[in-house]
Design an enzyme around this catalytic site. Structure first.
Site, short mmCIF file in Angstrom:
data_model
loop_
_atom_site.label_atom_id
_atom_site.label_comp_id
_atom_site.label_asym_id
_atom_site.label_seq_id
_atom_site.Cartn_x
_atom_site.Cartn_y
_atom_site.Cartn_z
N LYS A 1 14.34 0.56 -3.68
CA LYS A 1 13.89 1.97 -3.59
C LYS A 1 13.73 2.37 -2.14
O LYS A 1 14.21 3.43 -1.72
CB LYS A 1 12.56 2.12 -4.31
CG LYS A 1 11.84 3.44 -4.04
CD LYS A 1 10.54 3.58 -4.79
CE LYS A 1 9.39 2.94 -4.12
NZ LYS A 1 8.76 3.72 -3.03
N ASN A 2 13.09 1.50 -1.34
CA ASN A 2 12.75 1.89 0.03
C ASN A 2 13.91 1.75 1.00
O ASN A 2 13.76 2.04 2.18
CB ASN A 2 11.51 1.10 0.50
CG ASN A 2 10.28 1.52 -0.27
OD1 ASN A 2 10.29 2.53 -0.99
ND2 ASN A 2 9.21 0.75 -0.17
N CYS B 1 -1.53 10.70 -0.05
CA CYS B 1 -1.43 10.25 -1.45
C CYS B 1 -2.63 9.33 -1.70
O CYS B 1 -3.48 9.16 -0.84
CB CYS B 1 -0.12 9.53 -1.68
SG CYS B 1 -0.05 7.99 -0.79
N ARG C 1 -1.58 9.28 5.21
CA ARG C 1 -0.16 9.17 5.55
C ARG C 1 0.28 10.19 6.63
O ARG C 1 1.08 11.07 6.41
CB ARG C 1 0.71 9.34 4.31
CG ARG C 1 0.30 8.58 3.09
CD ARG C 1 0.50 7.09 3.18
NE ARG C 1 1.87 6.66 3.21
CZ ARG C 1 2.60 6.42 2.10
NH1 ARG C 1 2.07 6.63 0.92
NH2 ARG C 1 3.85 6.02 2.20
N ASP D 1 2.94 -3.75 0.09
CA ASP D 1 3.40 -3.33 -1.25
C ASP D 1 3.28 -4.44 -2.28
O ASP D 1 3.56 -4.22 -3.45
CB ASP D 1 4.87 -2.86 -1.19
CG ASP D 1 4.99 -1.58 -0.40
OD1 ASP D 1 6.12 -1.22 -0.03
OD2 ASP D 1 3.95 -0.95 -0.12
N ARG E 1 8.04 5.64 -10.76
CA ARG E 1 8.62 5.99 -9.45
C ARG E 1 9.36 4.80 -8.84
O ARG E 1 10.30 4.96 -8.08
CB ARG E 1 7.51 6.42 -8.49
CG ARG E 1 6.83 7.70 -8.85
CD ARG E 1 5.88 8.15 -7.78
NE ARG E 1 6.53 8.16 -6.47
CZ ARG E 1 5.91 8.56 -5.37
NH1 ARG E 1 4.64 8.91 -5.42
NH2 ARG E 1 6.54 8.58 -4.22
C1 EPZ Z 1 7.04 2.91 3.79
O1 EPZ Z 1 6.12 3.99 3.81
C2 EPZ Z 1 7.25 2.56 2.33
N1 EPZ Z 1 7.83 3.72 1.64
C3 EPZ Z 1 5.92 2.19 1.68
O2 EPZ Z 1 6.19 1.80 0.34
C4 EPZ Z 1 5.34 0.99 2.44
O3 EPZ Z 1 4.09 0.65 1.90
C5 EPZ Z 1 5.20 1.33 3.92
O4 EPZ Z 1 6.48 1.75 4.45
C6 EPZ Z 1 4.71 0.15 4.75
O5 EPZ Z 1 5.59 -0.92 4.60
C7 EPZ Z 1 9.15 3.96 1.78
O6 EPZ Z 1 9.86 3.26 2.49
C8 EPZ Z 1 9.69 5.14 1.02
P1 EPZ Z 1 4.57 3.63 7.48
P2 EPZ Z 1 5.86 4.79 5.21
O7 EPZ Z 1 5.01 4.86 8.19
O8 EPZ Z 1 7.12 4.85 5.99
C9 EPZ Z 1 0.54 4.99 9.55
C10 EPZ Z 1 5.86 1.70 -1.99
O9 EPZ Z 1 4.92 1.32 -2.70
N2 EPZ Z 1 1.36 6.06 10.15
O10 EPZ Z 1 5.11 2.31 7.93
O11 EPZ Z 1 5.15 6.04 4.91
C11 EPZ Z 1 0.37 5.19 8.05
O12 EPZ Z 1 -0.71 6.04 7.79
C12 EPZ Z 1 5.57 2.53 -0.74
O13 EPZ Z 1 7.08 1.47 -2.21
C13 EPZ Z 1 0.80 6.86 11.15
O14 EPZ Z 1 -0.36 6.70 11.50
O15 EPZ Z 1 4.85 3.76 5.93
C14 EPZ Z 1 0.11 3.80 7.57
O16 EPZ Z 1 -1.26 3.49 7.77
C15 EPZ Z 1 4.08 2.77 -0.55
N3 EPZ Z 1 1.57 7.83 11.71
C16 EPZ Z 1 0.95 2.93 8.52
O17 EPZ Z 1 1.25 3.75 9.65
C17 EPZ Z 1 2.88 8.04 11.34
O18 EPZ Z 1 3.52 8.94 11.91
C18 EPZ Z 1 2.27 2.46 7.93
O19 EPZ Z 1 2.97 3.60 7.50
C19 EPZ Z 1 3.42 7.22 10.33
C20 EPZ Z 1 2.65 6.24 9.76
#
Ligand code: EPZ
Length: 444
Positions: free
Chosen positions: A22-23, A116, A121, A304, A395
């Protein structure tokens, strides 16, 4: 309304084949927007709710899409640079169209993706990258507008190795003038898969999968053929299913190297895990040992898989400590597991898990992986577990109940209409208070 009904206590036996990730497929679908010539063809696209949502977003931008064993995406004529508000709200990953649209069309307008259940996020790192590439960004009434006739390559240091920000900036940089270097980039396998797809389109990306990614901008990109990598989280979830039910199974098509920390922790707990040519062989055990786990960016233990391991750790003979370092509110599954008899105490981002006797109960999924954890707990519990809010689970897992049923689980999806009511909370519905207070209150 639909519910999963699980009669627990049955060991699972058999083979499952993982679907495409998915990701990985969500950013790759967004990246297909960059193809001005030809069409993109994708194999191993998992038929998930999130994929259907991303398809709706792309259709709203003018992409023509044919579904099937091989998906065909034709982005030669885009008709809009504005993704619909309700779709961005439905799925945050829709925000991944921002980089491609900005790079190809010079303009994009999207609503702020909401937070969410697992956290607020933010998207500051995405926007920091786009501004560094020369985009002018405006905010109005919940929308973000970004504009730049031609992005200019530059060096961007990510304060957090954000997966989404790395992907969005990498896609935008493909059509920038000159070289872009992303430092402190996320290293997840899904980023490497996206980079391989983009390079197949004619991009020039090096270093994906490391913390420094170099992108040499090109003038235009064309469609390509790509097979999406297997879903390591779906695979990890089924590995835990065999372990928590003390069964035995084979997960076919998974890339074991994508699951090193998950395999290591299962082995530390006493689960037999063998990495073979075509997949991973798992044999559960009655004597599970407690372990401590800390979620970290790849190649660390994946956030995850945190909820799924929390369910498993309730069967370990001792105390385990789980620390969630990625998201600020990813313990929503705790109060639901506590309702099933799990002895879990949380304090901020740490959860202490004791050996527990799980008993079936009525519970609700609160987010995708929390829902998976409740299914795993239901498979191991004595008695019957009913799980609501299944849309969260749909999802990210392709027909999870028929897969589990094929392995010997007593599980079925039941649907019935909402009872007429005076609006007061129905049986099985309960107000959600953040996990820590419920868990503490229950255990007092
Ligand atoms: C991706 O989300 C995945 N989703 C998530 O999977 C996964 O948990 C996550 O990466 C971490 O591995 C998809 O790929 C569609 P991040 P993403 O940006 O990109 C903070 C699942 O269950 N952050 O790496 O949104 C954020 O708040 C889902 O399949 C900022 O502060 O994750 C978080 O604490 C859930 N500023 C951390 O970084 C930003 O601009 C990691 O977020 C972006 C993120």
């Amino acid at each position: 309304m639909e519910r999963l009904i699980i009669h627990g206590g049955k060991p699972l036996y058999g083979t499952i084949r993982v679907h495409g990730a998915k990701n990985a497929v969500l950013p790759i679908m967004a990246a297909s927007l960059l193809a001005e010539e030809g069409v993109s063809m994708l194999d191993e696209v998992p038929y998930l709710q999130d994929v259907k949502t991303m398809k709706e977003v792309l259709l709203s931008l003018g992409v023509k899409i044919e579904e099937g064993d091989r998906w065909v995406l034709d982005s030669r004529e885009l008709t809009s640079v504005e993704a619909p508000y309700e779709l961005i709200g439905q799925m945050r990953a829709s925000f991944l169209v921002m980089g491609p649209l900005l790079a190809r069309m010079g303009k994009v307008k999207l609503s702020f993706p909401g937070g969410c259940a697992i956290g607020n996020r933010p998207i500051d790192q995405h926007l920091k990258g786009f501004e560094a590439l020369g985009a002018k960004i405006r905010y109005e009434q919940g929308y973000i507008e970004a504009e730049c006739p031609k992005l200019i390559g530059t060096s961007i240091y990510l304060d957090i190795p954000s997966v989404g920000a790395t992907e969005n900036i990498m896609m935008a940089a493909c059509l920038a003038r000159g070289e872009t270097v992303i430092e402190n980039a996320a290293e997840e396998p899904e980023i490497t898969d996206l980079a391989n797809f983009l390079n197949g389109m004619g991009a020039k990306i090096r270093g994906a999968g490391t913390d420094t990614i170099r992108i040499e901008g090109v003038s235009h990109l064309h469609g390509t053929v790509h097979t999406v990598i297997p879903d390591r989280i779906e695979a990890g979830t089924y590995m835990v299913a065999f372990a928590i039910t003390e069964g035995e199974g084979f997960i076919e098509g998974v890339i074991a190297a994508h699951l090193t920390p998950v395999i290591a922790k299962l082995r530390e707990m006493g689960v037999y895990v063998s990495e073979e040519e075509r997949g991973i062989h798992v044999v559960g055990t009655q004597k599970l040992k407690p372990v401590d786990i800390k979620t970290l960016p790849y190649p660390g233990f994946p956030t995850d898989m945190q909820a799924q391991f929390m369910a498993l750790l309730t069967k370990a003979a001792g105390t385990s400590v789980l620390t969630e370092t990625i998201f600020e509110n990813r313990f929503m599954h705790v109060p639901e597991l506590v309702r099933m008899g799990a002895k879990i105490r949380t304090d901020g981002r740490t959860a202490i898990v004791e050996k527990s006797e799980l008993v079936g109960a009525m519970v609700q999924a609160t987010d995708l992986r929390a829902g998976a954890a409740l299914i795993l707990a239901g498979l191991a519990a004595t008695g019957t577990t009913e799980i609501g809010q299944l849309h969260h689970i749909d999802r990210g897992y392709v027909s999870i109940e028929s897969t589990l049923k094929s392995l010997g689980a007593e599980i079925e999806r039941k649907s019935w209409s909402e009872p007429e009511g005076d609006g007061s909370p129905q049986r099985g519905h309960h107000l959600f208070i953040p996990a820590p207070s419920i868990a503490r209150a229950t255990l007092k």
